[in-house]
Design a protein around this motif. Structure first.
Motif, PDB file in Angstrom:
ATOM      1  N   GLY A  92     -19.452  13.385  42.980  1.00 13.17           N
ATOM      2  CA  GLY A  92     -19.061  12.188  42.270  1.00 13.17           C
ATOM      3  C   GLY A  92     -18.815  11.767  41.385  1.00 13.17           C
ATOM      4  O   GLY A  92     -17.802  12.347  40.720  1.00 13.17           O
ATOM      5  N   ILE A  93     -19.460  10.493  41.129  1.00 17.60           N
ATOM      6  CA  ILE A  93     -19.262   9.946  39.395  1.00 17.60           C
ATOM      7  C   ILE A  93     -20.132  10.621  38.397  1.00 17.60           C
ATOM      8  O   ILE A  93     -19.875  10.750  37.199  1.00 17.60           O
ATOM      9  N   GLY A  94     -20.956  11.496  38.672  1.00 19.31           N
ATOM     10  CA  GLY A  94     -21.864  12.538  38.063  1.00 19.31           C
ATOM     11  C   GLY A  94     -21.438  13.459  36.688  1.00 19.31           C
ATOM     12  O   GLY A  94     -22.109  13.063  35.666  1.00 19.31           O
ATOM     13  N   VAL A 105     -25.674  13.218  42.780  1.00 21.97           N
ATOM     14  CA  VAL A 105     -25.565  14.688  43.802  1.00 21.97           C
ATOM     15  C   VAL A 105     -25.172  13.741  45.666  1.00 21.97           C
ATOM     16  O   VAL A 105     -25.655  13.029  45.549  1.00 21.97           O
ATOM     17  N   GLY A 106     -24.156  14.317  46.234  1.00 25.61           N
ATOM     18  CA  GLY A 106     -24.178  13.553  47.633  1.00 25.61           C
ATOM     19  C   GLY A 106     -22.474  13.288  47.629  1.00 25.61           C
ATOM     20  O   GLY A 106     -21.266  13.202  46.586  1.00 25.61           O
ATOM     21  N   GLY A 107     -22.259  13.677  48.923  1.00 17.32           N
ATOM     22  CA  GLY A 107     -20.603  12.795  48.995  1.00 17.32           C
ATOM     23  C   GLY A 107     -20.224  12.836  50.400  1.00 17.32           C
ATOM     24  O   GLY A 107     -20.561  13.592  50.941  1.00 17.32           O
ATOM     25  N   PRO A 108     -19.463  12.339  50.912  1.00 20.42           N
ATOM     26  CA  PRO A 108     -18.367  12.601  52.531  1.00 20.42           C
ATOM     27  C   PRO A 108     -18.149  13.928  52.614  1.00 20.42           C
ATOM     28  O   PRO A 108     -18.550  14.218  54.002  1.00 20.42           O
ATOM     29  N   ILE A 124     -27.038  -1.546  39.846  1.00 25.03           N
ATOM     30  CA  ILE A 124     -27.669  -0.067  39.559  1.00 25.03           C
ATOM     31  C   ILE A 124     -27.177   0.829  39.003  1.00 25.03           C
ATOM     32  O   ILE A 124     -28.110   1.667  38.283  1.00 25.03           O
ATOM     33  N   GLY A 125     -25.985   0.451  38.087  1.00 31.21           N
ATOM     34  CA  GLY A 125     -25.139   1.054  37.356  1.00 31.21           C
ATOM     35  C   GLY A 125     -26.216   0.904  35.637  1.00 31.21           C
ATOM     36  O   GLY A 125     -25.762   1.577  34.974  1.00 31.21           O
ATOM     37  N   MET A 126     -27.416   0.293  35.393  1.00 32.83           N
ATOM     38  CA  MET A 126     -28.641   0.216  34.318  1.00 32.83           C
ATOM     39  C   MET A 126     -29.547   1.029  34.525  1.00 32.83           C
ATOM     40  O   MET A 126     -30.102   0.762  33.482  1.00 32.83           O
ATOM     41  N   PRO A 183     -29.887   8.725  36.558  1.00 31.71           N
ATOM     42  CA  PRO A 183     -29.812   6.964  37.376  1.00 31.71           C
ATOM     43  C   PRO A 183     -30.355   7.079  38.173  1.00 31.71           C
ATOM     44  O   PRO A 183     -29.973   8.214  39.185  1.00 31.71           O
ATOM     45  N   ILE A 184     -30.547   5.289  38.415  1.00 37.57           N
ATOM     46  CA  ILE A 184     -31.532   5.588  39.870  1.00 37.57           C
ATOM     47  C   ILE A 184     -30.514   5.254  41.141  1.00 37.57           C
ATOM     48  O   ILE A 184     -30.328   5.287  42.482  1.00 37.57           O
ATOM     49  N   HIS A 185     -28.728   5.762  40.656  1.00 41.34           N
ATOM     50  CA  HIS A 185     -27.596   5.122  41.967  1.00 41.34           C
ATOM     51  C   HIS A 185     -27.743   6.529  42.283  1.00 41.34           C
ATOM     52  O   HIS A 185     -27.775   7.752  41.799  1.00 41.34           O
ATOM     53  N   GLY A 186     -25.923   7.150  43.685  1.00 37.23           N
ATOM     54  CA  GLY A 186     -26.167   7.761  43.789  1.00 37.23           C
ATOM     55  C   GLY A 186     -24.381   8.228  43.360  1.00 37.23           C
ATOM     56  O   GLY A 186     -24.665   8.225  41.548  1.00 37.23           O
ATOM     57  N   SER A 187     -23.844   8.666  44.218  1.00 36.87           N
ATOM     58  CA  SER A 187     -22.714   9.849  43.105  1.00 36.87           C
ATOM     59  C   SER A 187     -21.835   9.074  43.674  1.00 36.87           C
ATOM     60  O   SER A 187     -20.475   9.347  42.928  1.00 36.87           O
ATOM     61  N   PRO A 206     -18.845   8.096  45.510  1.00 32.83           N
ATOM     62  CA  PRO A 206     -17.764   8.522  45.895  1.00 32.83           C
ATOM     63  C   PRO A 206     -16.465   7.920  45.353  1.00 32.83           C
ATOM     64  O   PRO A 206     -15.093   8.052  45.690  1.00 32.83           O
ATOM     65  N   ASP A 207     -16.785   6.253  46.309  1.00 31.72           N
ATOM     66  CA  ASP A 207     -15.811   5.265  45.732  1.00 31.72           C
ATOM     67  C   ASP A 207     -15.024   4.969  44.910  1.00 31.72           C
ATOM     68  O   ASP A 207     -13.968   4.868  45.083  1.00 31.72           O
ATOM     69  N   ILE A 208     -15.561   5.057  43.708  1.00 31.40           N
ATOM     70  CA  ILE A 208     -14.771   5.316  43.049  1.00 31.40           C
ATOM     71  C   ILE A 208     -15.202   6.228  41.568  1.00 31.40           C
ATOM     72  O   ILE A 208     -14.639   6.030  40.168  1.00 31.40           O
ATOM     73  N   ALA A 224     -17.182   4.248  36.901  1.00 34.59           N
ATOM     74  CA  ALA A 224     -17.832   4.320  36.692  1.00 34.59           C
ATOM     75  C   ALA A 224     -19.019   3.414  35.205  1.00 34.59           C
ATOM     76  O   ALA A 224     -18.689   4.549  34.713  1.00 34.59           O
ATOM     77  N   ASN A 225     -20.387   3.057  35.465  1.00 39.27           N
ATOM     78  CA  ASN A 225     -21.366   2.448  34.205  1.00 39.27           C
ATOM     79  C   ASN A 225     -21.951   3.753  33.920  1.00 39.27           C
ATOM     80  O   ASN A 225     -23.175   4.232  34.985  1.00 39.27           O
ATOM     81  N   PRO A 226     -21.824   4.038  32.906  1.00 41.13           N
ATOM     82  CA  PRO A 226     -22.717   5.330  32.392  1.00 41.13           C
ATOM     83  C   PRO A 226     -23.492   5.487  31.845  1.00 41.13           C
ATOM     84  O   PRO A 226     -24.676   5.750  30.861  1.00 41.13           O
TER      85      PRO A 226
END
Ligand code: NAD
Length: 353
Positions: A10-12, A71-74, A257-259, A275-279, A281-283, A289-291
């Motif tokens: 995803g955004i990883g 990690v992860g994604g649909p 979540i992006g911080m 980061p605490i957020h996930g991958s 996939p929507d963006i 994505a916020n790095p």
């Protein structure tokens, strides 16, 4: 300082690319860093059929720290459970014996209006939750669902040895020493013997840290106090299940979540930083994505695994300046601010570094 970089899915790759730019800049300023990339999660399944391939296991074993995107994604949701990307995450935590999870919840004053709580309650919030990650009711035996007297009964075992409690308590006391010197241990000793032992061992461990002010709180009260007056806390230490719930509650106080970065450490302070957020996939692939959570994870890495406090502060100060200058990715955007994408946000951090 050998760092394994696992960008993931995803955004990883987009967010870790910006964190790597920060590391490269510090390297050219004299920090002795070596970066090597590997595969974890869905991208590893695509190439090797396994979410945590042998080559990655070797890479992270010899590294001093690991930087992970997400990690992860649909695309992978229909795979059998053992092949899912998230299994790679569980496997790497187990492989590296990462028993201490550190989750700061920081709300920069510039972002106070992003939180769902009143700005005066959360502005300037800076707390650290230290969660035990490899024990407690999530792993205790026996566990299961079985027939008893003609009906199904579900059961789990809450269990902690004094060794497990003592080692996470040491991590928390040492973290408090690097901060404001206050530690609150959260338990449920009024009804659970397991957490009576927790409290006893934390009190015993406190003898090694006379300079730290230790307090105790029952978990139900802690959940309430976190939304009533979160700024009363400096460092919170708690078990796996209570920490799971309280750390998510605390992260949402900040509304973004992006911080938020995180660290998971072993006994030698080798750590996995993410980061605490996930991958998201929507963006993914859209450069929105916020790095910053990933960049702040690098600051935690320098602080906790490499004892490079100055470099950690340099990164954190650069992030503060970027926010003060009005740069915002879309997740933290408000009218009147400068909307930027992932790469431009990386540019702004580098410019302030
Ligand atoms: P998520 O954290 O990926 O996304 C939740 C929401 O927050 C989405 O709207 C997303 O666009 C947004 N978001 C997340 N990170 C952002 C960022 N840096 N900048 C801007 N917006 C951001 O959670 P999810 O949607 O529930 O899960 C997506 C995938 O991630 C799933 O496959 C899940 O299993 C996986 N996941 C992985 C991890 C990890 O790698 N540690 C953690 C949680 C979820």
């Amino acid at each position: 300082m050998k760092i394994a970089v696992l960008a993931g899915d995803g955004i990883g790759p987009e967010i870790t690319a910006q964190a790597q730019r920060v590391l490269t800049a510090l390297k050219s300023d004299g920090l002795k860093l070596e970066l090597e990339s590997g595969l974890l999660g869905g991208c590893a399944v695509d190439v090797t059929g396994e979410p945590f391939p042998e080559a990655t296991r070797k890479l992270v074993t010899k590294a001093d720290a690991v930087l992970l995107g997400a990690v992860g994604g649909p695309k992978y949701d229909s795979l059998p459970r053992e092949k899912r990307p998230e299994q790679g995450l569980l496997a790497i935590r187990k492989e590296l014996n990462l028993f201490a999870n550190l989750r700061p919840a920081i709300l920069y004053p510039e972002l106070a209006s992003v939180s769902t709580l009143k700005p005066e309650v959360v502005s300037g919030l800076d707390i650290l939750i230290v969660r035990e990650l490899t024990g407690d009711i999530y792993f205790g035996q026996p566990r299961g669902i079985e027939q008893r007297n003609g009906q199904r009964v579900g059961f789990n075992t809450m269990i902690y040895s004094e060794m497990e409690i003592r080692r996470i308590a040491h991590v928390a006391f040492q973290a408090a020493r690097k901060r404001k010197g206050r530690l609150c241990s959260v338990d449920k000793m009024n009804v659970l013997e397991c957490t009576q032992l927790w409290r006893d061992v934390v009190i015993e461990t406190a003898k090694d840290y006379p300079e730290i002010s230790l307090s105790h709180m029952l978990v139900d009260n802690a959940a309430m106090q976190l939304v009533r007056d979160p700024k009363q806390f400096d460092v919170i230490v708690t078990g796996n299940m209570f920490g799971d719930i309280l750390s998510d509650e605390a992260s949402m106080l900040t509304g973004s979540i992006g911080m938020l970065p995180s660290a998971s450490l072993d006994e030698q302070n080798k750590g996995l930083y993410e980061p605490i957020h996930g991958s998201a996939p929507d963006i993914a692939g859209k450069d929105v994505a916020n790095p910053l959570a990933t960049i702040l994870s690098v600051a935690m890495m320098l602080r906790y695994s490499f004892a490079q406090e100055d470099a950690a502060l340099r990164i954190e100060n650069a992030v503060r300046k970027v926010l003060a200058q009005g740069f915002r990715t879309s997740d933290i955007y408000e009218p009147g601010m400068k909307k930027v994408g992932t790469i431009e946000m990386g540019d702004a951090v580098l410019a302030n570094l």
